[in-house]
Design an enzyme around this catalytic site. Structure first.
Site, PDB file in Angstrom:
ATOM      1  CG  ASP A  51      35.291  35.998  43.617  1.00 30.85           C
ATOM      2  OD1 ASP A  51      35.897  35.516  42.908  1.00 30.85           O
ATOM      3  OD2 ASP A  51      35.595  35.938  45.100  1.00 30.85           O
ATOM      4  CE1 TYR A 109      40.774  42.220  46.043  1.00 32.20           C
ATOM      5  CE2 TYR A 109      42.815  41.705  46.999  1.00 32.20           C
ATOM      6  CZ  TYR A 109      41.900  41.580  45.950  1.00 32.20           C
ATOM      7  OH  TYR A 109      42.079  40.651  44.989  1.00 32.20           O
TER       8      TYR A 109
END
Lengths: 273, 273
Positions: A51, A109
């Site tokens: 994003d 992540y």
């Protein structure tokens, strides 16, 4: 020839990985660099979209190119024309059926925080600022509730339309590091002042960085940012370990913590077979 | 009332500490914030100027203000109006004769490098990129030659007019840290490729960060950036430990290494009695 490459980027200046009409994407900047190097339009496919504002330390992509440049030299050519906030760390030849997106088996992540009373400008672009101490022991206990194969609908951004919200989270690890500087240590008046903010059980966890590292076989929209927000609420005492267990079982987004900002999220590694 | 404060800033967007006609300085941004908080023009004096692009993790300043805000609350008020790349970490009342510049007894700077074949976008804004391995053992030996009280004219920017170039360097420490990511570890083809760049005695020092930390009673113009450049040349084998000893004795700038870029330099701490 198909190539597999590892790229890293500072996401602050981009609308995200994928090309958008509203601004410059990492994909566009990278594809423009590849076209300069190979002399032909080159499409790059990433392991997944990141994003707007999300960083990557080890995003994996594939692209097809006809070139006489040896694979291990391609990063030098591409980095010479990329902006400073994107870099190709590695490139190797891949089989024609390698697909960076569909062959990805697991991703890691990291959501990076810093715990400090005041903003730290050197960390602020890539870490979320938490101005209070966190109970890391409670966060680690709650993290265990998240590990495993579950329906993670409670950690999915509201409004998502994906049907299958079952994912496997292999690990959720929480590690603390010291801040680059802690002026408090050298300044008695500030030391005396710290207890105001100090939760005695977690005092040693104030003035530090905290990385929440999550490895899974796939993630729902905003899932890691919501997991991080939920664990931070546990660290603050706003949610209990039991609350996290219930949130997962309930599949109710409103029972989990808030979605933390993109700037603290880093795609660390993508693994293939 | 006189106040002593510790501030941190990301120097990338500023022309340096001191007000300049050619752009925004940290001093101007800070003084504008102080004026908003105290409702009167407020002059801030720093322990010393930092050049354009240099960062501070623990710069010390003093200023005079009449305010009912308790000293320990001033950072909250000031940070609310400062840009994100400047932050006040600490504020305390000081005696009327405290002067951040003239009372400073010792300063510590860190010059931060990262050793990696390719650019690392997450480190690049605050670290200098060195694309080859460095022999840290040789650098540490050379660092010992710099410690002590010497005429450091060889480490002063050419053209400086300061008469007394004798300074005392209390310590020069070199520490290595792992890089946030090392995709090489998970990628055999790159591992196989590493020896191309690898100096067998220093291989384990590639793909890491290196901090050169220098503490002294004062520094000549560009002194830390020239010391860092000289030690990097030692690490590359371009200069020997003996060359560094001779450079200091010669007082000849041309015998030392190059001046490294501002972006890797960080003012870490200023000490007073």
């Amino acid at each position: 020839m198909r190539y597999k490459a590892v790229i890293s980027y500072l996401g602050s200046g981009y609308v995200g990985w994928q090309r958008q009409l509203n601004g410059l994407s990492v994909q566009q900047a990278l594809e423009e660099a590849l076209e300069k190097v190979f002399g032909a339009p080159t499409h790059a496919t990433a392991s997944g979209r990141t994003d707007a504002g999300v960083h990557a330390e080890g995003q994996v992509i594939h692209f097809d190119a006809e070139t006489s440049i040896p694979a291990e030299k391609i990063p030098f050519a591409v980095n010479a024309v990329l902006p400073d906030d994107i870099s190709m760390l590695l490139c190797e030849e891949a089989s024609e059926d390698f697909n960076a997106r569909f062959c990805a088996k697991r991703k890691t992540y990291a959501y990076r925080l810093y715990l400090s009373r005041h903003r730290r400008p050197l960390l602020d672009p890539t870490h979320e600022h938490i101005p209070v101490p966190l109970d890391l022991a409670a966060m680690r206990e709650a993290a265990k509730e998240i590990e495993g194969t579950h329906d993670f609908k409670c950690f999915e951004a509201a409004g998502s339309v994906i049907k299958n919200t079952v994912r496997t989270v292999y690990s959720v690890n929480i590690s603390a590091g010291t801040l680059p500087i802690v002026p408090l240590a050298s300044l008695p008046s500030e030391l005396a002042d710290v207890p105001m903010f100090l939760n005695l059980t977690t005092g040693e966890e104030f003035n530090c960085t905290v990385d929440i590292s999550v490895t899974g076989n796939g993630f729902l929209y905003n899932m890691v940012r919501i997991i991080a927000g939920t664990l931070v609420y546990v660290g603050m005492g706003k949610l209990s370990v039991e609350d996290v267990r219930k949130a997962i079982l309930s599949k109710d987004r409103t029972l989990a913590g808030k979605t933390l900002p993109a700037k603290g999220l880093h795609l660390i590694e993508v693994r293939y077979d």
